[in-house]
Write an enzyme that holds these catalytic residues in place. Sequence first.
Site, PDB file in Angstrom:
ATOM      1  CG  ASN A 210      -4.150  -0.019  -7.963  1.00 26.93           C
ATOM      2  OD1 ASN A 210      -4.992   0.860  -7.771  1.00 26.93           O
ATOM      3  ND2 ASN A 210      -4.464  -1.306  -8.020  1.00 26.93           N
ATOM      4  CD1 TRP A 211      -1.790   5.883  -5.789  1.00 27.53           C
ATOM      5  CD2 TRP A 211      -3.095   7.682  -5.483  1.00 27.53           C
ATOM      6  NE1 TRP A 211      -1.021   6.985  -6.025  1.00 27.53           N
ATOM      7  CE2 TRP A 211      -1.802   8.111  -5.855  1.00 27.53           C
ATOM      8  CE3 TRP A 211      -4.080   8.635  -5.244  1.00 27.53           C
ATOM      9  CZ2 TRP A 211      -1.475   9.463  -5.979  1.00 27.53           C
ATOM     10  CZ3 TRP A 211      -3.760   9.974  -5.376  1.00 27.53           C
ATOM     11  CH2 TRP A 211      -2.471  10.382  -5.735  1.00 27.53           C
ATOM     12  CE  LYS A 212      -4.259  -2.534  -4.543  1.00 25.94           C
ATOM     13  NZ  LYS A 212      -3.993  -3.834  -3.953  1.00 25.94           N
TER      14      LYS A 212
ATOM     15  CG  HIS B 177      -6.365  -5.236  -9.166  1.00 27.32           C
ATOM     16  ND1 HIS B 177      -6.660  -5.880  -7.982  1.00 27.32           N
ATOM     17  CD2 HIS B 177      -5.127  -4.708  -8.996  1.00 27.32           C
ATOM     18  CE1 HIS B 177      -5.646  -5.723  -7.142  1.00 27.32           C
ATOM     19  NE2 HIS B 177      -4.709  -5.027  -7.741  1.00 27.32           N
TER      20      HIS B 177
ATOM     21  CD  GLU C   5      -7.252  -5.226  -4.484  1.00 36.57           C
ATOM     22  OE1 GLU C   5      -7.477  -4.089  -4.929  1.00 36.57           O
ATOM     23  OE2 GLU C   5      -6.197  -5.525  -3.880  1.00 36.57           O
TER      24      GLU C   5
ATOM     25  CD  GLU D 258      -1.180  -6.434  -9.326  1.00 36.00           C
ATOM     26  OE1 GLU D 258      -0.483  -5.489  -8.989  1.00 36.00           O
ATOM     27  OE2 GLU D 258      -2.400  -6.495  -9.089  1.00 36.00           O
TER      28      GLU D 258
ATOM     29  N   GLY E  87      -0.902  -7.122  -0.939  1.00 33.47           N
ATOM     30  CA  GLY E  87      -1.254  -6.566   0.368  1.00 33.47           C
ATOM     31  C   GLY E  87      -0.916  -7.464   1.544  1.00 33.47           C
TER      32      GLY E  87
ATOM     33  CB  SER F 255       4.104  -7.591  -0.947  1.00 31.85           C
ATOM     34  OG  SER F 255       2.866  -7.822  -0.322  1.00 31.85           O
TER      35      SER F 255
ATOM     36  N   GLY G  41       0.906  -1.161  -4.988  1.00 30.51           N
ATOM     37  CA  GLY G  41      -0.271  -0.791  -4.205  1.00 30.51           C
ATOM     38  C   GLY G  41       0.143   0.034  -3.000  1.00 30.51           C
ATOM     39  N   GLY G  42       0.204  -0.603  -1.844  1.00 26.56           N
ATOM     40  CA  GLY G  42       0.464   0.085  -0.571  1.00 26.56           C
ATOM     41  C   GLY G  42       1.628   1.063  -0.615  1.00 26.56           C
TER      42      GLY G  42
HETATM   43  P1  13P Z   1       0.352  -4.171  -2.841  1.00 25.88           P
HETATM   44  O1  13P Z   1       1.571  -3.506  -3.412  1.00 25.88           O
HETATM   45  O2  13P Z   1      -0.298  -3.373  -1.748  1.00 25.88           O
HETATM   46  O3  13P Z   1       0.617  -5.593  -2.451  1.00 25.88           O
HETATM   47  O4  13P Z   1      -0.744  -4.206  -4.000  1.00 25.88           O
HETATM   48  C1  13P Z   1      -0.367  -4.634  -5.254  1.00 25.88           C
HETATM   49  C2  13P Z   1      -1.484  -4.385  -6.185  1.00 25.88           C
HETATM   50  O5  13P Z   1      -2.543  -4.950  -6.072  1.00 25.88           O
HETATM   51  C3  13P Z   1      -1.273  -3.371  -7.227  1.00 25.88           C
HETATM   52  O6  13P Z   1      -2.290  -3.392  -8.156  1.00 25.88           O
END
Ligand code: 13P
Length: 252
Positions: free
Chosen positions: A9-11, A97, A99, A169, A175, A215, A236-237
């Site tokens: 997930n590149w956000k 998600h 967010e 999640e 993050g 994470s 994510g990251g």
């Molecule tokens: P991180 O891997 O950056 O913690 O993000 C996870 C995430 O929200 C994937 O959707």
Amino acid sequence: MRRKIVAGNWKMNKTFQEADELINEIIEGLEDANHKGVDVVLCPPFTFMEMTTDYAQESEYAVGAQNVSSFDSGAYTGEVSAKMLHSMGVEYCIIGHSERRKYFNETDEQLTQKAELLLKYNILPIFCCGELLPEREAANHFEVVKSQIENTIFKLEPLDFAKVIIAYEPVWAIGTGVTATSDQAQEMHVFIRNLISEKYGKEIAKNTSILYGGSCNAINAKELFANPDVDGGLIGGASLIAIDFLKIIESF
Ligand code: 13P
């Protein structure tokens, strides 16, 4: 048997040129990487969707969106529909998600509509659930996840639900660099699988992929994925760095 999936997930990250570079590094890496039996999904922002689906035709990953409209079509300025995504070759879509729940006030009702529309256009929803830190500290995490699932994807008919992928999640792990322990992940995944079993039966529960997100990185992925009920990750990251993402894929 349920599938093993690693989705990135590149956000809201990367420029067009950077996205191009990242995809090419991943394509090259996938040619060498041992990713047999693992379905790889890239979820870029909408702006890079066409590029990502174009490259996907020559590579071994599938494409997912990070969001979709809860409306089918029409006068909804700024929205992107499931039908549009399907017409571009998008096969997955993240919904729910944390967010989007937090910053865009997404409701359970909207998430249910999104899931139904995605399934109507043959796109597999990756449904996210997970508790906030105070909810875990108050030992409410099971209840929170249960109600997130019951109020949305459990409204689907069994044949539709069977296509849903779940991503647990925990919000406190997203993050932050603080990942859930292997035991915490396994415990919640078993809880979710039991909920599915009670609602839709053992067979569907056994075949539902439940991913972990929060994470998850090249170092901890192996231990997380070693759990019998952790069927992969929503990353994510670490999905923004090709070598890290490829290492995660190879962690099974
Ligand atoms: P991180 O891997 O950056 O913690 O993000 C996870 C995430 O929200 C994937 O959707």
